[in-house]
Design a protein around this motif. Structure first.
Motif, short mmCIF file in Angstrom:
data_model
loop_
_atom_site.label_atom_id
_atom_site.label_comp_id
_atom_site.label_asym_id
_atom_site.label_seq_id
_atom_site.Cartn_x
_atom_site.Cartn_y
_atom_site.Cartn_z
N VAL A 12 0.80 -1.12 -0.16
CA VAL A 12 0.04 -0.10 -0.11
C VAL A 12 0.87 1.18 0.02
N VAL A 13 0.77 2.06 -1.03
CA VAL A 13 1.65 3.44 -1.05
C VAL A 13 0.74 4.30 -0.56
N GLY A 14 1.29 5.08 0.73
CA GLY A 14 0.70 6.04 1.13
C GLY A 14 0.05 5.51 2.44
N ALA A 15 0.16 6.28 3.51
CA ALA A 15 -0.42 5.95 4.85
C ALA A 15 -1.19 7.11 5.47
N GLY A 16 -1.90 7.92 4.46
CA GLY A 16 -2.96 8.58 4.85
C GLY A 16 -4.26 7.80 4.95
N GLY A 246 15.56 1.04 -3.11
CA GLY A 246 15.66 0.03 -4.24
C GLY A 246 14.22 -0.26 -4.45
N ARG A 247 14.26 -1.47 -5.61
CA ARG A 247 13.18 -1.78 -6.06
C ARG A 247 12.37 -2.84 -5.15
N ARG A 248 10.88 -2.79 -5.22
CA ARG A 248 10.16 -3.70 -4.52
C ARG A 248 9.22 -4.36 -5.49
N ARG A 249 8.77 -5.68 -5.14
CA ARG A 249 8.01 -6.33 -5.96
C ARG A 249 6.66 -6.97 -5.12
N ALA A 250 5.56 -7.10 -5.58
CA ALA A 250 4.22 -7.52 -4.90
C ALA A 250 3.36 -7.96 -5.88
N ALA A 251 2.68 -8.81 -5.53
CA ALA A 251 1.36 -9.34 -6.29
C ALA A 251 0.62 -8.21 -6.32
N SER A 252 0.17 -7.46 -5.54
CA SER A 252 -0.84 -6.21 -5.80
C SER A 252 -0.15 -5.04 -5.16
N VAL A 253 -0.77 -3.94 -5.67
CA VAL A 253 -0.50 -2.49 -5.17
C VAL A 253 -1.52 -1.79 -4.95
N VAL A 254 -1.82 -1.24 -3.78
CA VAL A 254 -2.65 0.10 -3.83
C VAL A 254 -2.04 1.36 -4.06
N LEU A 255 -2.36 2.22 -4.62
CA LEU A 255 -1.65 3.59 -4.67
C LEU A 255 -2.72 4.52 -4.04
N ALA A 256 -2.53 4.83 -2.78
CA ALA A 256 -3.38 5.84 -2.05
C ALA A 256 -2.72 6.96 -1.63
N THR A 257 -2.15 7.70 -2.87
CA THR A 257 -1.82 8.97 -2.86
C THR A 257 -2.53 9.99 -3.55
N PRO A 258 -2.32 11.45 -3.16
CA PRO A 258 -3.15 12.25 -4.22
C PRO A 258 -2.85 11.98 -5.68
N ALA A 259 -3.33 12.83 -6.53
CA ALA A 259 -3.41 12.87 -7.85
C ALA A 259 -2.00 12.95 -8.58
N LYS A 260 -1.44 14.08 -8.00
CA LYS A 260 -0.08 14.47 -8.55
C LYS A 260 1.03 13.44 -8.44
N PRO A 261 1.31 12.99 -7.20
CA PRO A 261 2.32 12.04 -6.94
C PRO A 261 1.93 10.78 -7.71
N THR A 262 0.60 10.15 -7.66
CA THR A 262 0.30 9.11 -8.36
C THR A 262 0.51 9.19 -9.87
N THR A 263 0.05 10.37 -10.41
CA THR A 263 0.50 10.57 -11.94
C THR A 263 1.79 10.21 -12.26
N GLU A 264 2.65 10.82 -11.28
CA GLU A 264 4.26 10.88 -11.58
C GLU A 264 4.75 9.44 -11.53
N MET A 265 4.28 8.55 -10.50
CA MET A 265 4.69 7.29 -10.32
C MET A 265 4.29 6.40 -11.08
N LEU A 411 -5.91 1.96 -7.66
CA LEU A 411 -6.14 3.38 -7.50
C LEU A 411 -6.91 3.60 -6.09
N ALA A 412 -6.56 4.24 -4.95
CA ALA A 412 -7.40 4.54 -4.09
C ALA A 412 -7.44 5.91 -3.42
N PHE A 426 -13.28 5.76 2.51
CA PHE A 426 -14.20 4.68 1.53
C PHE A 426 -13.25 4.31 0.52
N ASN A 427 -12.50 4.87 -0.38
CA ASN A 427 -11.89 4.94 -1.43
C ASN A 427 -10.80 3.71 -1.17
N GLY A 428 -10.15 3.89 0.10
CA GLY A 428 -9.17 2.62 0.64
C GLY A 428 -9.91 1.39 0.72
#
Length: 438
Positions: A12-16, A246-265, A411-412, A426-428
């Motif tokens: 999960v990316v983002g601890a908001g 470094g690099r990370r791998r996972a079977a699933s990723v939840v992107l829980a950051t605002p739009a700008k950083p999500t778009t950049e990553m 996306l979340a 709710f999105n998360g």
């Protein structure tokens, strides 16, 4: 730097609040989850700064009894007994004059002059019509598709009349979200009307809302100071993340950051992802004025919150009085929130200059404030609140319906919902439920 092959089934990316809600949902289902947070503390906008005048909310100013997801998280965090009511007394600045009212007593809108007598009947009719909206989930933007194609100014005027729209709804949307009705869809005022129809009350957590984020993060596996720079779908059903460690791998990723950083990553976003990520945001510039003692009874009309009309010349969007949300401190903290035009003007100003702007803006309400301030604290948010322009609900619905069951990236972020805390949570939870349903 070598790749790190995580044992976690989900990152999960983002601890908001969205990321924390997703992580709790996934963890409770038995998955191994790691939360990656770029900052040194959890919460994002749901965080609290300690000042000499008391706790300063860095983003969210209060919660609501009308929320549906946050109460569950409060219970999970063990803070149910720490929830305290916020004073319903409020004030709105209209044409240089202040009008007091109580959010739980609609009649005070007329008695205090916020709603003029000639506007009372259309306003009352609108409130009666709004009762039909009370059953809808105020956290789930998808339930408001029927108001997606009309702008908020037009919808509000048609339902409540010009008076209530101009003198209360416009100041509310400006003061709480730094947005305008005309630039957003009818979904926002429709959902706000549902709050009122439910007789929802504002509440907070004793000691600051940041306590909720800290308590939610405590049992989770959260790695702080990890900045995700790029996210790829690896073509084998998983995802690869490039981070500053470094690099990370996972079977699933939840992107829980605002739009700008999500778009950049996010590498190679789908058309549906790009559509929801293109939503505009308001910027936030908050100035906390610490006082050595609490405001006296009667000052600022005994109001917890002060709203300003978009048509007024003041740089204010809103003001929150800490002691009227949580009286535990011996001092007080006035959180001054600037309107978008003032944010643009003063964004790069020094802390000293911003202190002066805030004191000058409040001087009509508190003439001797300058001599009572013991400190100033500045918080800037490049992406403070996501807008909900016309057509955005349709874009969110298209994303939710179009995401492939096997897609490892979900996306979340707050751009998938309304600009309030419960919708972000709710999105998360939605993102976690999507992964669990595969």
């Amino acid at each position: 730097m070598a790749d790190k092959h995580d044992d976690a089934e989900a990152l999960v990316v983002g601890a908001g609040v969205a990321g924390l809600a997703a992580a709790h949902r996934l963890t409770s289902a038995g998955l191994d989850v790691v939360v990656l947070e770029a900052e040194v503390r959890p919460g994002g906008r749901l965080s609290t700064l300690e000042t000499s005048g008391g706790p300063m909310e860095r983003g969210a100013q209060f919660l609501s009894t009308g929320y549906t997801v946050i109460p569950e998280l409060v219970s999970v965090a063990g803070l149910a007994d720490q929830v305290v009511p916020v004073s319903g007394r409020s004030m709105v600045l209209l044409g240089g004059r202040s009008h007091a009212f109580d959010t739980m007593r609609p009649g005070t809108l007329v008695r205090g002059g916020t709603v003029r007598a000639r506007d009372a009947l259309p306003a009352l009719r609108g409130m009666m019509r709004a009762r039909r909206l009370a059953h809808r989930d105020i956290a789930d933007i998808g339930q408001w598709a029927d108001l997606d194609q009309i702008d908020g100014q037009s919808w509000s005027t048609a339902v409540f009349g010009t008076g209530l729209t101009a003198r209360l709804l416009n100041p509310t949307v400006l003061g709480l979200y730094f947005l305008t009705l005309s630039a957003n869809s009818g979904a926002i005022p429709g959902a706000l009307a549902a709050f009122q129809a439910r007789r929802a009350k504002a509440v907070t957590v004793r000691g600051g809302l940041g306590r909720l984020a800290v308590a939610l993060a405590r049992p989770l596996n959260v790695e702080y100071g990890v900045r995700v720079e790029r996210v790829w779908r690896d073509g084998t059903g998983g995802a690869v993340l490039a981070t500053n460690r470094g690099r990370r791998r996972a079977a699933s990723v939840v992107l829980a950051t605002p739009a700008k950083p999500t778009t950049e990553m996010l590498a190679e976003p789908t058309p549906q992802e790009a559509a929801v990520l293109s939503v505009p945001y308001s910027r936030g510039l908050l100035i906390g004025l610490a006082l050595g003692e609490q405001l006296a009874a009667g000052e600022v009309g005994d109001a917890y919150g002060v709203l300003a009309s978009p048509g007024d010349t003041t740089p204010l969007a809103a003001v929150a009085v800490r002691s009227r949300a949580d009286a535990g401190s011996s001092g007080d903290l006035l959180t001054v929130m600037l309107r978008p035009s003032a944010v643009d003007q003063w964004w790069s100003a020094s802390d000293r200059d911003l202190h002066g702007v805030a004191v000058a803006a409040l001087s009509p309400l508190l003439p001797e404030l300058k001599d009572r301030v013991t400190g100033a604290h500045i918080v800037r948010w490049e992406q403070a609140m996501p807008a909900v322009p016309t057509g955005h609900v349709a874009a969110v619905t298209a994303y939710r319906r179009g995401i492939r069951p096997t897609d490892p990236v979900v996306l979340a972020g707050d751009y998938l919902g309304f600009p309030w805390t419960d919708s972000a949570a709710f999105n998360g939870r939605w993102a976690a439920d999507h992964l669990l349903s595969r």
